[in-house]
Write a protein that holds these residues in place. Structure first.
Motif, mmCIF file in Angstrom:
data_model
loop_
_atom_site.group_PDB
_atom_site.id
_atom_site.type_symbol
_atom_site.label_atom_id
_atom_site.label_comp_id
_atom_site.label_asym_id
_atom_site.label_seq_id
_atom_site.Cartn_x
_atom_site.Cartn_y
_atom_site.Cartn_z
ATOM 1 N N ARG A 253 0.867 -1.184 0.000
ATOM 2 C CA ARG A 253 0.000 0.000 0.000
ATOM 3 C C ARG A 253 0.901 1.231 0.000
ATOM 4 O O ARG A 253 1.763 1.391 0.879
ATOM 5 C CB ARG A 253 -0.889 0.015 1.231
ATOM 6 C CG ARG A 253 -1.871 -1.136 1.286
ATOM 7 C CD ARG A 253 -3.169 -0.816 0.609
ATOM 8 N NE ARG A 253 -3.955 0.120 1.403
ATOM 9 C CZ ARG A 253 -5.093 0.648 0.994
ATOM 10 N NH1 ARG A 253 -5.566 0.395 -0.201
ATOM 11 N NH2 ARG A 253 -5.766 1.474 1.779
ATOM 12 N N LEU A 254 0.726 2.083 -0.972
ATOM 13 C CA LEU A 254 1.483 3.330 -1.057
ATOM 14 C C LEU A 254 0.639 4.410 -0.392
ATOM 15 O O LEU A 254 -0.447 4.741 -0.865
ATOM 16 C CB LEU A 254 1.766 3.678 -2.519
ATOM 17 C CG LEU A 254 2.395 2.541 -3.356
ATOM 18 C CD1 LEU A 254 2.636 3.018 -4.790
ATOM 19 C CD2 LEU A 254 3.669 2.035 -2.726
ATOM 20 N N ILE A 255 1.141 4.921 0.734
ATOM 21 C CA ILE A 255 0.343 5.794 1.590
ATOM 22 C C ILE A 255 1.047 7.136 1.760
ATOM 23 O O ILE A 255 2.099 7.219 2.402
ATOM 24 C CB ILE A 255 0.114 5.150 2.969
ATOM 25 C CG1 ILE A 255 -0.542 3.767 2.814
ATOM 26 C CG2 ILE A 255 -0.741 6.058 3.843
ATOM 27 C CD1 ILE A 255 -0.653 2.995 4.106
ATOM 28 N N ARG A 256 0.457 8.146 1.177
ATOM 29 C CA ARG A 256 1.012 9.489 1.380
ATOM 30 C C ARG A 256 0.630 9.998 2.768
ATOM 31 O O ARG A 256 -0.519 9.840 3.205
ATOM 32 C CB ARG A 256 0.485 10.454 0.316
ATOM 33 C CG ARG A 256 1.091 11.846 0.432
ATOM 34 C CD ARG A 256 0.686 12.730 -0.716
ATOM 35 N NE ARG A 256 1.238 14.063 -0.580
ATOM 36 C CZ ARG A 256 1.048 15.043 -1.451
ATOM 37 N NH1 ARG A 256 0.306 14.831 -2.533
ATOM 38 N NH2 ARG A 256 1.591 16.222 -1.266
ATOM 39 N N MET A 257 1.606 10.587 3.453
ATOM 40 C CA MET A 257 1.361 11.203 4.753
ATOM 41 C C MET A 257 1.284 12.721 4.575
ATOM 42 O O MET A 257 2.199 13.314 3.984
ATOM 43 C CB MET A 257 2.471 10.843 5.734
ATOM 44 C CG MET A 257 2.509 9.372 6.092
ATOM 45 S SD MET A 257 3.925 8.976 7.163
ATOM 46 C CE MET A 257 3.520 7.293 7.634
ATOM 47 N N LEU A 258 0.231 13.319 5.051
ATOM 48 C CA LEU A 258 0.050 14.758 4.906
ATOM 49 C C LEU A 258 0.825 15.444 6.030
ATOM 50 O O LEU A 258 0.275 15.929 7.012
ATOM 51 C CB LEU A 258 -1.435 15.096 4.941
ATOM 52 C CG LEU A 258 -2.296 14.268 3.963
ATOM 53 C CD1 LEU A 258 -3.763 14.635 4.088
ATOM 54 C CD2 LEU A 258 -1.807 14.422 2.529
ATOM 55 N N TYR A 332 9.047 6.657 2.016
ATOM 56 C CA TYR A 332 9.388 7.183 0.692
ATOM 57 C C TYR A 332 9.373 8.706 0.730
ATOM 58 O O TYR A 332 8.731 9.339 1.579
ATOM 59 C CB TYR A 332 8.425 6.660 -0.394
ATOM 60 C CG TYR A 332 7.107 7.400 -0.471
ATOM 61 C CD1 TYR A 332 6.997 8.614 -1.155
ATOM 62 C CD2 TYR A 332 5.960 6.893 0.136
ATOM 63 C CE1 TYR A 332 5.791 9.309 -1.218
ATOM 64 C CE2 TYR A 332 4.758 7.580 0.081
ATOM 65 C CZ TYR A 332 4.682 8.785 -0.598
ATOM 66 O OH TYR A 332 3.498 9.472 -0.652
ATOM 67 N N ASP A 333 10.076 9.301 -0.221
ATOM 68 C CA ASP A 333 10.098 10.757 -0.398
ATOM 69 C C ASP A 333 10.162 11.035 -1.885
ATOM 70 O O ASP A 333 11.164 10.743 -2.544
ATOM 71 C CB ASP A 333 11.308 11.361 0.318
ATOM 72 C CG ASP A 333 11.435 12.871 0.095
ATOM 73 O OD1 ASP A 333 10.483 13.462 -0.438
ATOM 74 O OD2 ASP A 333 12.482 13.437 0.459
ATOM 75 N N ARG A 334 9.071 11.567 -2.445
ATOM 76 C CA ARG A 334 9.010 11.864 -3.888
ATOM 77 C C ARG A 334 9.113 13.360 -4.170
ATOM 78 O O ARG A 334 8.711 13.811 -5.242
ATOM 79 C CB ARG A 334 7.712 11.323 -4.486
ATOM 80 C CG ARG A 334 7.552 9.824 -4.394
ATOM 81 C CD ARG A 334 6.437 9.319 -5.277
ATOM 82 N NE ARG A 334 5.134 9.900 -4.921
ATOM 83 C CZ ARG A 334 4.014 9.758 -5.634
ATOM 84 N NH1 ARG A 334 4.044 9.064 -6.760
ATOM 85 N NH2 ARG A 334 2.878 10.304 -5.234
ATOM 86 N N GLY A 335 9.657 14.133 -3.218
ATOM 87 C CA GLY A 335 9.830 15.557 -3.466
ATOM 88 C C GLY A 335 8.587 16.353 -3.102
ATOM 89 O O GLY A 335 8.082 16.252 -1.989
ATOM 90 N N ALA A 339 1.352 21.474 -6.067
ATOM 91 C CA ALA A 339 0.976 22.610 -5.223
ATOM 92 C C ALA A 339 2.096 23.011 -4.267
ATOM 93 O O ALA A 339 1.893 23.890 -3.423
ATOM 94 C CB ALA A 339 -0.282 22.272 -4.437
ATOM 95 N N GLY A 340 3.243 22.369 -4.398
ATOM 96 C CA GLY A 340 4.361 22.702 -3.538
ATOM 97 C C GLY A 340 4.334 22.038 -2.176
ATOM 98 O O GLY A 340 5.096 22.417 -1.277
ATOM 99 N N ASN A 341 3.470 21.031 -2.006
ATOM 100 C CA ASN A 341 3.405 20.306 -0.741
ATOM 101 C C ASN A 341 4.359 19.119 -0.759
ATOM 102 O O ASN A 341 4.578 18.491 -1.810
ATOM 103 C CB ASN A 341 1.987 19.802 -0.480
ATOM 104 C CG ASN A 341 1.001 20.935 -0.298
ATOM 105 O OD1 ASN A 341 1.255 21.867 0.451
ATOM 106 N ND2 ASN A 341 -0.138 20.853 -0.980
ATOM 107 N N LEU A 342 4.913 18.792 0.382
ATOM 108 C CA LEU A 342 5.818 17.660 0.484
ATOM 109 C C LEU A 342 5.080 16.365 0.151
ATOM 110 O O LEU A 342 3.974 16.131 0.633
ATOM 111 C CB LEU A 342 6.406 17.572 1.897
ATOM 112 C CG LEU A 342 7.323 18.733 2.309
ATOM 113 C CD1 LEU A 342 7.645 18.641 3.797
ATOM 114 C CD2 LEU A 342 8.598 18.727 1.487
ATOM 115 N N ASP A 343 5.698 15.553 -0.688
ATOM 116 C CA ASP A 343 5.111 14.279 -1.102
ATOM 117 C C ASP A 343 5.954 13.162 -0.507
ATOM 118 O O ASP A 343 6.954 12.739 -1.087
ATOM 119 C CB ASP A 343 5.082 14.187 -2.628
ATOM 120 C CG ASP A 343 4.367 12.936 -3.118
ATOM 121 O OD1 ASP A 343 4.017 12.073 -2.279
ATOM 122 O OD2 ASP A 343 4.183 12.810 -4.348
ATOM 123 N N MET A 344 5.584 12.726 0.668
ATOM 124 C CA MET A 344 6.327 11.669 1.350
ATOM 125 C C MET A 344 5.354 10.811 2.139
ATOM 126 O O MET A 344 4.211 11.205 2.369
ATOM 127 C CB MET A 344 7.404 12.254 2.272
ATOM 128 C CG MET A 344 6.900 13.226 3.323
ATOM 129 S SD MET A 344 8.232 13.852 4.409
ATOM 130 C CE MET A 344 9.309 14.672 3.228
#
Length: 402
Positions: A253-258, A332-335, A339-344
């Motif tokens: 499961r690929l889970i983005r954390m806000l 993970y960290d995709r930059g 919208a300029g939000n961190l994608d991790m």
């Protein structure tokens, strides 16, 4: 590439696999005893490596669409994949090519490629058992496509796959070297559908590594040294097709954390959501991360809320013992996004005997937990991890194909 061209390419990959390393081990690593390469687990065995082992410092998860045509080409693909995995996990000097041939290796690990503790873990998705290869009767009994759960924001481009590889090693260049090599030698048989790089934090200050929310992740795993527990919770059940013995089911499961929102939440509230102390990993009614939460002494959730993650995920009652899973996750960290939000976030992974009885039961208990406001699952899939390669004449998926 179609027809004979692709078949000849795959046969060439098989030949390269057999002669892929003329020596094993790494001379470069031997010269520096202060930083020895980690010893990889044995390649041959009943089970694949990368299941019982803790997640390594660096990883890649890559799902593939199989483009081989027919069972013969699929067999060539699985043999080529097996041979490359055997070579890469052993390390050594690539065989010399002909004068006009391209180099046999990318060279990013130098002329004597160290194994670097590399593990290659291969699984297959439900889509492989369609009508392309005549494998419908061989489909593992509990293998289905991953379902959508409440709160999911699944992107089809990041979901499912005919085949999945999980590569793990101590160093980033080791896993990238392996991915490039495998893609090169299987180009006529499969192509990447999606891939994501992961990393595991060092334990800080000790114990279980942390996720990117700052909390320790995977504390309550079952004991992998307990063979009876592994047979009950992880390895394929006896009612599965005979060829599956030694395999297991993998949920990814690929889970983005806000994280921007999470970082503005007070620590006491964060700990109430998890049910654990952030600093120590201990349950809120304990002192150490390995302490068992005492739910019976707290029936109304005064100390550990009834809605907390650990209480929902594992209520620690007899009825839910059979739904425990073996977590094997990485960060993970995709930059940044548009919208300029961190994608991790989290590359959540777990192994189990039955994803419906285990993972899905846990997931259903977690529905509407407070943490759902701070996460957004966007991809992944269900896969069956193939049994291990028993010896040098065996190959991944052999029983499935025959």
């Amino acid at each position: 590439m179609t027809g004979p061209g692709r078949r000849s390419f795959l046969r060439g990959a098989l030949a390269a696999g057999v002669a892929g390393a003329v020596t094993t081990g790494s001379a470069a690593a031997a010269k520096d005893p202060t930083s020895p390469s980690p010893k990889p687990p044995p390649f041959h065995g009943v089970h694949q490596a990368g299941i019982l082992e803790e997640p390594q410092a660096r990883s890649v998860v890559a799902a593939f669409d199989v483009i081989a045509e027919g069972k013969a080409e699929l067999t060539d693909l699985l043999r080529a994949l097996t041979d490359r995995a055997r070579v890469l996990t052993g390390g050594g000097v690539p065989a010399e090519p002909g004068i006009s041939a391209p180099p046999p290796d990318s060279g990013i690990l130098g002329p004597d490629a160290p194994a670097g503790g590399l593990t290659v873990t291969a699984g297959v998705g439900a889509s492989l058992f369609d009508d392309r290869f005549g494998l419908a009767a061989k489909r593992p009994k509990r293998l289905t496509a991953m379902r959508t759960f409440p709160g999911d924001d699944l992107d089809p481009a990041w979901c499912h796959g005919d085949l999945v590889l999980t590569l793990g090693a101590a160093d980033e260049d080791t896993v990238l070297h392996a991915l490039r090599d495998i893609c090169r030698h299987t180009r006529g048989g499969m192509q990447i559908r999606w891939r994501i790089s992961g990393f595991s934090n060092r334990p800080r200050p000790s114990g279980t590594p942390r996720n990117l929310m700052g909390f320790k992740d995977g504390i309550a795993n079952p004991d992998i040294t307990d063979a009876a527990a592994m047979n009950r919770l992880v390895w394929a059940a006896r009612d599965e097709p005979a060829w599956t013995s030694g395999g297991t089911y993998q949920v990814i499961r690929l889970i983005r954390m806000l994280v921007e929102f999470w970082d503005r939440v007070g620590l006491p509230e964060q700990e109430q959501m998890f049910g654990r102390s952030r600093d120590t990993g201990a349950p809120l009614d304990g002192l150490h991360e390995t302490d068992e939460p005492r739910y019976a002494a707290d029936p109304i959730g005064k100390v550990i809320p009834l809605t907390s993650h650990i209480r929902r995920a594992n209520p620690r009652v007899p009825d839910t013992e059979g739904s425990r899973i073996l977590r094997r996750s990485s960060n993970y960290d995709r930059g940044v996004d548009g919208a300029g939000n961190l994608d991790m976030g989290l590359v959540f992974g777990c192994f189990q005997q039955d994803p419906h009885r285990q993972f899905e039961a846990v997931q259903e208990r977690l529905a509407d937990e407070p943490l759902t406001d701070y996460i957004s699952p966007f991809g992944g899939g269900y896969f069956f991890v193939l049994p291990g390669v028993r010896d040098r004449v065996d190959h991944l998926g052999r029983g499935m194909i025959e």
